[in-house]
Design a protein around this motif. Structure first.
Motif, PDB file in Angstrom:
ATOM      1  N   SER A 269     -21.908  -4.239  -0.065  1.00 40.00           N
ATOM      2  CA  SER A 269     -20.498  -3.438   0.249  1.00 40.00           C
ATOM      3  C   SER A 269     -19.417  -4.153  -0.615  1.00 40.00           C
ATOM      4  O   SER A 269     -19.583  -5.488  -1.128  1.00 40.00           O
ATOM      5  CB  SER A 269     -20.191  -3.472   1.574  1.00 40.00           C
ATOM      6  OG  SER A 269     -19.702  -4.702   2.010  1.00 40.00           O
ATOM      7  N   PRO A 270     -18.292  -3.536  -1.083  1.00 42.13           N
ATOM      8  CA  PRO A 270     -17.066  -4.527  -1.479  1.00 42.13           C
ATOM      9  C   PRO A 270     -16.727  -5.489  -1.105  1.00 42.13           C
ATOM     10  O   PRO A 270     -16.339  -6.639  -1.531  1.00 42.13           O
ATOM     11  CB  PRO A 270     -15.972  -3.508  -1.665  1.00 42.13           C
ATOM     12  CG  PRO A 270     -16.779  -2.116  -1.642  1.00 42.13           C
ATOM     13  CD  PRO A 270     -17.733  -2.223  -0.709  1.00 42.13           C
TER      14      PRO A 270
ATOM     15  N   ASP B 125      -9.083  -4.831  -3.426  1.00 40.37           N
ATOM     16  CA  ASP B 125      -8.846  -3.241  -3.439  1.00 40.37           C
ATOM     17  C   ASP B 125      -9.582  -2.563  -4.530  1.00 40.37           C
ATOM     18  O   ASP B 125      -8.724  -2.507  -5.543  1.00 40.37           O
ATOM     19  CB  ASP B 125      -7.342  -2.881  -3.130  1.00 40.37           C
ATOM     20  CG  ASP B 125      -7.029  -1.751  -3.363  1.00 40.37           C
ATOM     21  OD1 ASP B 125      -7.743  -0.688  -2.752  1.00 40.37           O
ATOM     22  OD2 ASP B 125      -5.830  -1.409  -3.448  1.00 40.37           O
ATOM     23  N   PHE B 126     -10.825  -2.206  -4.133  1.00 34.77           N
ATOM     24  CA  PHE B 126     -11.431  -1.763  -5.326  1.00 34.77           C
ATOM     25  C   PHE B 126     -10.948  -0.121  -6.004  1.00 34.77           C
ATOM     26  O   PHE B 126     -11.060   0.103  -7.179  1.00 34.77           O
ATOM     27  CB  PHE B 126     -12.941  -1.306  -4.876  1.00 34.77           C
ATOM     28  CG  PHE B 126     -13.836  -2.418  -4.898  1.00 34.77           C
ATOM     29  CD1 PHE B 126     -13.352  -3.836  -4.875  1.00 34.77           C
ATOM     30  CD2 PHE B 126     -15.090  -2.559  -5.482  1.00 34.77           C
ATOM     31  CE1 PHE B 126     -14.174  -4.784  -4.892  1.00 34.77           C
ATOM     32  CE2 PHE B 126     -16.018  -3.396  -5.333  1.00 34.77           C
ATOM     33  CZ  PHE B 126     -15.375  -4.788  -5.154  1.00 34.77           C
ATOM     34  N   SER B 127     -10.206   0.593  -5.131  1.00 36.06           N
ATOM     35  CA  SER B 127      -9.517   1.640  -5.575  1.00 36.06           C
ATOM     36  C   SER B 127      -8.567   1.408  -6.393  1.00 36.06           C
ATOM     37  O   SER B 127      -7.898   2.334  -7.027  1.00 36.06           O
ATOM     38  CB  SER B 127      -9.274   2.433  -4.448  1.00 36.06           C
ATOM     39  OG  SER B 127      -8.304   1.824  -3.557  1.00 36.06           O
ATOM     40  N   GLY B 128      -7.769   0.025  -6.391  1.00 37.44           N
ATOM     41  CA  GLY B 128      -6.687  -0.075  -6.933  1.00 37.44           C
ATOM     42  C   GLY B 128      -6.841  -1.065  -8.215  1.00 37.44           C
ATOM     43  O   GLY B 128      -5.844  -1.658  -8.767  1.00 37.44           O
TER      44      GLY B 128
ATOM     45  N   ASN C  78      -4.697  -0.958 -11.361  1.00 42.44           N
ATOM     46  CA  ASN C  78      -3.129  -1.279 -11.390  1.00 42.44           C
ATOM     47  C   ASN C  78      -3.171  -2.812 -11.586  1.00 42.44           C
ATOM     48  O   ASN C  78      -3.149  -3.612 -10.711  1.00 42.44           O
ATOM     49  CB  ASN C  78      -2.653  -1.194  -9.665  1.00 42.44           C
ATOM     50  CG  ASN C  78      -2.808   0.369  -9.318  1.00 42.44           C
ATOM     51  OD1 ASN C  78      -2.670   1.290 -10.110  1.00 42.44           O
ATOM     52  ND2 ASN C  78      -2.992   0.473  -8.249  1.00 42.44           N
TER      53      ASN C  78
END
Length: 389
Positions: A55-56, A253-256, A259
């Motif tokens: 997992s992350p 924060d893998f989704s970010g 950024n």
């Protein structure tokens, strides 16, 4: 509450997979993996076969635990620990963050391990002089060598880079005195702990290094390709060798991740090697450090001393030379040969007796650990006596 002192160690050979009949006295070359470390590696391989098992959060939790254990081993804060792939990487990070001027000097040791020499050679471009300190003589060699190092540290010294022990013969260096002298003149104290940390006690609060660099596959008893670096306040805000994604703030924060961040992750994490979250090597290193913390480097050092002291003292009657006890480690030491011993003859005799040691220059480098017993030392002593006779 003061905890009771631990009992002396006994032989731990059953915890390793060394074959019967092999007298492995070459931990300074590479440690064997314990069965527990081996099992952790196998488990890691199986996890990697099905990536959904990773997992992350796993990219960070294992790394954090490995850093915590290494920090505990050297009595340091986890915030100052970085994961590195090799000692040369850790030293190169130091060199890249040295603020030097032309005419300053870096104090090195004679026949120092190349990974703690080549990176410093880059400072030649800035006009820095590398000063190599040789041991003055065989007589009182360790004491005289330490004194020569102290004499070499002056107000124009930018850094002192050495091991706690010499990698080739185990000569021990007085880091208390050397560190104090370095601090007095404002020089950085950079210690390569690859051949000592894990078998010889090292306390960051005592020696106050500006950097401590350790490969993990020798006395840390871990896998090849992973090590540790401690960076003190002098280097904590430095520039890393590489700009990998996981060393930046918010990388959990893998989704970010797109950024992009200018800020680094807190502490020495900025110096972490890319792909540090190795699902195979990290569990192995965690297991290895767990065993080391349980055994305790002080007890390992005492075990090696007890195991070897009587046998080694008997070798001097055959003309072999050993460094004085006060200036050599007990987990790694060189036995210098008498004139009548032919090096090639000795090598063949050791190989025939299934004894694994290293030959460095005119010395046999012997490096025992907790998997060794009296039979190993007895076999080595017998060969050395026979060849000398």
């Amino acid at each position: 509450m003061i905890s009771a002192p631990k009992a002396p160690l006994t032989c731990q050979r059953e915890a390793f997979s060394l074959p019967p009949g092999l007298h492995y006295l070459n931990g300074a070359y590479m440690s064997p993996l314990s069965k527990a470390v081996e099992a952790a590696g196998h488990e890691g391989v199986l996890r990697k076969t099905v990536p959904t098992q990773i997992s992350p959060a796993d990219f960070f939790s294992g790394v954090d635990e490995a850093k915590q254990r290494f920090a505990q081993l050297i009595n340091a804060s986890e915030a100052h620990i970085a994961l590195i792939p090799a000692a040369s990487y850790g030293i190169a990070t130091v060199v890249a963050n040295m603020n030097v001027t032309a005419g300053q000097r870096v104090v090195l040791l004679h026949e120092q391990f190349p990974s703690n020499v080549y990176p410093w050679q880059r400072l030649h471009e800035a006009g820095v002089v590398l000063e190599t300190i040789k041991p003055p003589s065989r007589e009182s060699r360790g004491q005289n060598w330490n004194e020569a190092i102290l004499d070499a540290i002056t107000t124009d010294t930018a850094a002192v880079a050495l091991g706690h022990v010499h990698w080739a013969d185990g000569t021990k260096f007085d880091l208390d005195a050397i560190g104090q002298k370095a601090r007095e003149v404002g020089a950085a104290l950079v210690i390569d702990g690859t051949q000592s940390v894990g078998a010889l006690p090292f306390d960051v609060s005592r020696y106050q290094p500006d950097a401590l660099i350790c490969g993990g596959y020798k006395w840390l008893m871990g896998p090849y390709g992973l090590g540790y670096a401690y960076y003190g306040p002098r280097f904590m805000n430095g520039k890393p060798l590489e700009d990998n994604w996981i060393a930046r703030a918010g990388s959990d924060d893998f989704s970010g991740l797109v950024n992009y961040q200018d800020a680094y992750a807190p502490g020495a994490a900025r110096f972490d090697v890319g792909e540090k979250s190795n699902p195979i090597l990290i569990p192995m290193m965690i297991a290895a450090l767990g065993e080391l913390l349980e055994r305790d480097p002080a007890r390992i050092q005492n075990y090696c001393q007890t195991l070897t002291q009587d046998a080694l003292s008997s070798l001097t009657t055959y003309g072999y030379q050993l460094e004085d006890d006060n200036y050599r480690a007990h987990h790694l030491f060189g036995v210098r040969l008498p004139q009548q011993v032919n090096l090639e003859t000795l090598k063949h005799a050791l190989q025939y007796a299934n004894i694994a040691v290293s030959v460095r220059g005119d010395a046999v480098r012997i490096s025992p650990n907790v998997y060794n017993d009296e039979a190993d030392i007895g076999a080595l002593t017998q060969v050395l006596m026979q060849v000398a006779a």
